[in-house]
Design a protein around this motif. Structure first.
Motif, PDB file in Angstrom:
ATOM      1  N   GLU A  47       0.817  -1.209   0.000  1.00  0.00           N
ATOM      2  CA  GLU A  47       0.000   0.000   0.000  1.00  0.00           C
ATOM      3  C   GLU A  47       0.853   1.263   0.000  1.00  0.00           C
ATOM      4  OE1 GLU A  47      -3.432   0.504  -0.188  1.00  0.00           O
ATOM      5  OE2 GLU A  47      -3.271  -1.553  -0.893  1.00  0.00           O
ATOM      6  N   LEU A  48       1.899   1.269   0.809  1.00  0.00           N
ATOM      7  CA  LEU A  48       2.782   2.433   0.850  1.00  0.00           C
ATOM      8  C   LEU A  48       3.502   2.616  -0.484  1.00  0.00           C
ATOM      9  CD1 LEU A  48       4.255   1.921   4.436  1.00  0.00           C
ATOM     10  CD2 LEU A  48       2.521   3.598   3.745  1.00  0.00           C
ATOM     11  N   GLY A  49       3.866   1.504  -1.125  1.00  0.00           N
ATOM     12  CA  GLY A  49       4.491   1.591  -2.437  1.00  0.00           C
ATOM     13  C   GLY A  49       3.558   2.192  -3.473  1.00  0.00           C
ATOM     14  N   ALA A  50       2.263   1.869  -3.372  1.00  0.00           N
ATOM     15  CA  ALA A  50       1.283   2.472  -4.273  1.00  0.00           C
ATOM     16  C   ALA A  50       1.159   3.970  -4.016  1.00  0.00           C
ATOM     17  CB  ALA A  50      -0.071   1.783  -4.102  1.00  0.00           C
ATOM     18  N   ASP A  51       1.300   4.374  -2.746  1.00  0.00           N
ATOM     19  CA  ASP A  51       1.326   5.812  -2.435  1.00  0.00           C
ATOM     20  C   ASP A  51       2.470   6.504  -3.165  1.00  0.00           C
ATOM     21  OD1 ASP A  51      -0.823   5.572  -0.719  1.00  0.00           O
ATOM     22  OD2 ASP A  51       0.374   5.627   1.111  1.00  0.00           O
ATOM     23  N   ILE A  52       3.644   5.892  -3.121  1.00  0.00           N
ATOM     24  CA  ILE A  52       4.810   6.498  -3.778  1.00  0.00           C
ATOM     25  C   ILE A  52       4.561   6.627  -5.279  1.00  0.00           C
ATOM     26  CG2 ILE A  52       7.278   6.274  -4.225  1.00  0.00           C
ATOM     27  CD1 ILE A  52       6.457   6.878  -1.277  1.00  0.00           C
ATOM     28  N   ALA A  53       3.965   5.603  -5.880  1.00  0.00           N
ATOM     29  CA  ALA A  53       3.646   5.675  -7.308  1.00  0.00           C
ATOM     30  C   ALA A  53       2.702   6.842  -7.593  1.00  0.00           C
ATOM     31  CB  ALA A  53       3.029   4.363  -7.779  1.00  0.00           C
ATOM     32  N   SER A  54       1.731   7.063  -6.699  1.00  0.00           N
ATOM     33  CA  SER A  54       0.785   8.163  -6.918  1.00  0.00           C
ATOM     34  C   SER A  54       1.479   9.518  -6.829  1.00  0.00           C
ATOM     35  CB  SER A  54      -0.368   8.086  -5.907  1.00  0.00           C
ATOM     36  OG  SER A  54       0.033   8.487  -4.598  1.00  0.00           O
ATOM     37  N   VAL A  55       2.496   9.626  -5.967  1.00  0.00           N
ATOM     38  CA  VAL A  55       3.270  10.870  -5.893  1.00  0.00           C
ATOM     39  C   VAL A  55       4.042  11.087  -7.194  1.00  0.00           C
ATOM     40  CG1 VAL A  55       5.192  12.030  -4.741  1.00  0.00           C
ATOM     41  CG2 VAL A  55       3.469  10.837  -3.382  1.00  0.00           C
ATOM     42  N   ARG A  84      10.808  -0.436  -3.208  1.00  0.00           N
ATOM     43  CA  ARG A  84      11.041  -1.641  -4.008  1.00  0.00           C
ATOM     44  C   ARG A  84       9.720  -2.134  -4.602  1.00  0.00           C
ATOM     45  NH1 ARG A  84      13.841  -6.545  -0.919  1.00  0.00           N
ATOM     46  NH2 ARG A  84      11.783  -6.712   0.014  1.00  0.00           N
ATOM     47  N   GLU A  85       8.644  -2.038  -3.817  1.00  0.00           N
ATOM     48  CA  GLU A  85       7.327  -2.431  -4.335  1.00  0.00           C
ATOM     49  C   GLU A  85       6.890  -1.500  -5.459  1.00  0.00           C
ATOM     50  OE1 GLU A  85       5.744  -5.278  -3.316  1.00  0.00           O
ATOM     51  OE2 GLU A  85       7.691  -5.509  -2.328  1.00  0.00           O
ATOM     52  N   THR A  86       7.198  -0.211  -5.324  1.00  0.00           N
ATOM     53  CA  THR A  86       6.874   0.742  -6.390  1.00  0.00           C
ATOM     54  C   THR A  86       7.581   0.365  -7.677  1.00  0.00           C
ATOM     55  OG1 THR A  86       6.771   2.480  -4.686  1.00  0.00           O
ATOM     56  CG2 THR A  86       6.792   3.185  -6.986  1.00  0.00           C
ATOM     57  N   VAL A  87       8.868   0.057  -7.580  1.00  0.00           N
ATOM     58  CA  VAL A  87       9.662  -0.255  -8.772  1.00  0.00           C
ATOM     59  C   VAL A  87       9.186  -1.553  -9.418  1.00  0.00           C
ATOM     60  CG1 VAL A  87      11.980  -0.766  -9.618  1.00  0.00           C
ATOM     61  CG2 VAL A  87      11.660   0.986  -7.864  1.00  0.00           C
ATOM     62  N   ILE A  88       8.921  -2.559  -8.598  1.00  0.00           N
ATOM     63  CA  ILE A  88       8.462  -3.843  -9.141  1.00  0.00           C
ATOM     64  C   ILE A  88       7.124  -3.690  -9.854  1.00  0.00           C
ATOM     65  CG2 ILE A  88       7.614  -6.136  -8.473  1.00  0.00           C
ATOM     66  CD1 ILE A  88       9.761  -6.161  -6.282  1.00  0.00           C
ATOM     67  N   THR A  89       6.262  -2.842  -9.314  1.00  0.00           N
ATOM     68  CA  THR A  89       4.909  -2.678  -9.861  1.00  0.00           C
ATOM     69  C   THR A  89       4.848  -1.677 -11.005  1.00  0.00           C
ATOM     70  OG1 THR A  89       4.030  -3.142  -7.652  1.00  0.00           O
ATOM     71  CG2 THR A  89       2.509  -2.185  -9.247  1.00  0.00           C
ATOM     72  N   GLU A  90       5.603  -0.580 -10.883  1.00  0.00           N
ATOM     73  CA  GLU A  90       5.512   0.507 -11.860  1.00  0.00           C
ATOM     74  C   GLU A  90       6.896   0.941 -12.345  1.00  0.00           C
ATOM     75  OE1 GLU A  90       2.763   1.577 -13.033  1.00  0.00           O
ATOM     76  OE2 GLU A  90       1.217   0.982 -11.611  1.00  0.00           O
ATOM     77  N   PRO A  91       7.659   0.063 -12.970  1.00  0.00           N
ATOM     78  CA  PRO A  91       9.036   0.417 -13.351  1.00  0.00           C
ATOM     79  C   PRO A  91       9.139   1.553 -14.365  1.00  0.00           C
ATOM     80  CG  PRO A  91       8.377  -1.655 -14.366  1.00  0.00           C
ATOM     81  CD  PRO A  91       7.306  -1.313 -13.385  1.00  0.00           C
ATOM     82  N   LEU A 147      12.913  -7.822  -8.032  1.00  0.00           N
ATOM     83  CA  LEU A 147      13.423  -6.511  -8.416  1.00  0.00           C
ATOM     84  C   LEU A 147      14.438  -6.634  -9.547  1.00  0.00           C
ATOM     85  CD1 LEU A 147      13.722  -3.459  -7.989  1.00  0.00           C
ATOM     86  CD2 LEU A 147      15.386  -3.945  -6.183  1.00  0.00           C
ATOM     87  N   ALA A 148      15.314  -7.633  -9.466  1.00  0.00           N
ATOM     88  CA  ALA A 148      16.322  -7.836 -10.510  1.00  0.00           C
ATOM     89  C   ALA A 148      15.671  -8.122 -11.854  1.00  0.00           C
ATOM     90  CB  ALA A 148      17.261  -8.970 -10.122  1.00  0.00           C
ATOM     91  N   LYS A 149      14.605  -8.911 -11.844  1.00  0.00           N
ATOM     92  CA  LYS A 149      13.911  -9.243 -13.088  1.00  0.00           C
ATOM     93  C   LYS A 149      13.334  -7.991 -13.737  1.00  0.00           C
ATOM     94  CE  LYS A 149      10.289 -12.267 -14.932  1.00  0.00           C
ATOM     95  NZ  LYS A 149       9.271 -13.311 -14.600  1.00  0.00           N
ATOM     96  N   VAL A 150      12.732  -7.143 -12.913  1.00  0.00           N
ATOM     97  CA  VAL A 150      12.119  -5.923 -13.434  1.00  0.00           C
ATOM     98  C   VAL A 150      13.183  -4.922 -13.883  1.00  0.00           C
ATOM     99  CG1 VAL A 150      10.771  -3.892 -12.790  1.00  0.00           C
ATOM    100  CG2 VAL A 150       9.976  -6.160 -12.148  1.00  0.00           C
ATOM    101  N   SER A 151      14.177  -4.679 -13.022  1.00  0.00           N
ATOM    102  CA  SER A 151      15.187  -3.667 -13.351  1.00  0.00           C
ATOM    103  C   SER A 151      16.018  -4.092 -14.545  1.00  0.00           C
ATOM    104  CB  SER A 151      16.077  -3.384 -12.142  1.00  0.00           C
ATOM    105  OG  SER A 151      16.788  -4.543 -11.741  1.00  0.00           O
ATOM    106  N   GLY A 152      16.316  -5.399 -14.648  1.00  0.00           N
ATOM    107  CA  GLY A 152      17.072  -5.875 -15.800  1.00  0.00           C
ATOM    108  C   GLY A 152      16.277  -5.779 -17.079  1.00  0.00           C
TER     109      GLY A 152
END
Length: 289
Positions: A93-101, A122-129, A219-224
């Motif tokens: 949920e907090l990661g979704a907050d960061i995405a909204s910002v 990390r949740e933000t990046v995995i979800t919304e790279p 995270l590695a899968k998404v960032s790579g």
């Protein structure tokens, strides 16, 4: 209460609010001296019991490189209100907050998560790279916190419902700060900040911090796949996550690694110039590639 000297905002840094689809978030904003941002924006996310003020010492320097820099209070932290609902404070949920910002900004951001803020972002990046220009894990680890900080977290979880925050502050938190030589005006600020946190948020975030699963492979899968530059930055004397664990995390991510000499768990406070220089160099390189 008078503003502690430590919290006096440098020139070019102001207190603001960010309106998003998921609520309003208190923030500090720094702009270049010219007022014109020539580089991509950056967003700094604090750790457990932290706040936007943890980045005061680096904001002006980071903005001076030509970019808009924001540091915020997460939901339930200090000047950002939060509900009395434990489910609102999960990393998801907090990661979704960061995405909204980030969505309120005009460009992908250089995202920095400090400590627990690293687990959240990390949740933000995995979800919304696609929202991210580069990603920095600052003094954060691959999974649940360990060492002495784990003990502190379990003490808080066990004692807070029984004795209350006032008792914990007076018998444990304040004496620890004084023993470390924290100046009285900063202790006063820390007390004010602690008591403005959501009590439900403190409990829920502590549970997340003490139970988080290893998500480095995701995270590695998404960032790579997104060719997303990642930096793992930590103090050589970090007492939260073992520096060796953070170094191994950097290897698993194929990330750049920077160890800040003389710093422990808060490089932005303990070595602000070195930390700001490392971040600016990493961000500039990310924009070039």
């Amino acid at each position: 209460m008078s503003t502690p000297q430590f919290l006096t905002l440098p020139p070019g840094v102001r207190r603001t609010d960010i309106e998003t689809s998921r609520g309003t978030f208190a923030a500090l904003e720094a702009l270049p001296g010219s007022g014109i941002s020539e580089r991509g924006p950056a967003l700094l996310v604090p750790g457990y019991t932290g706040s936007k003020e943890d980045f005061i010492s680096v904001l002006q320097t980071l903005a001076g490189a030509g970019r808009r820099v924001l540091a915020l209070d997460m939901r339930g932290q200090y000047e950002t209100p939060g509900p009395d609902d434990a489910s609102a404070y999960t990393c998801t949920e907090l990661g979704a907050d960061i995405a909204s910002v980030i969505e309120t900004l005009s460009d992908p951001v250089h995202l920095v998560g400090h400590s627990f803020g690293g687990l959240v972002t990390r949740e933000t990046v995995i979800t919304e790279p696609t929202l991210i220009e580069s990603y920095t894990l600052m003094s954060s680890g691959p999974a649940a916190i360990s060492g002495g900080r784990e003990v502190d977290g379990r003490v808080l979880l066990s004692a807070l419902p029984k004795v209350g925050l006032e008792h914990l502050w007076a018998t444990r938190m304040e004496p620890q700060a004084i023993a470390k030589g924290v100046p009285p005006d900063i202790v006063a600020f820390l007390r004010r900040r602690m008591f403005m946190n959501s009590a439900v948020g403190l409990m829920s975030m502590a549970n997340e911090l003490l139970s988080m699963a290893d998500r480095v492979d995701q995270l590695a899968k998404v960032s790579g796949g997104a060719s997303l530059p990642v930096l793992v930055l930590y103090g050589e004397n970090d007492d939260a996550w073992d520096p060796e664990d953070q170094a191994f995390m950097a290897e698993r991510l194929g990330a750049r690694k920077v160890v800040i000499p003389g710093a422990a768990h808060s490089p932005a406070v303990e070595a602000p110039e070195t930390t700001a220089s490392a971040l600016t160099s990493f961000w500039n390189d990310a924009e070039r590639t």
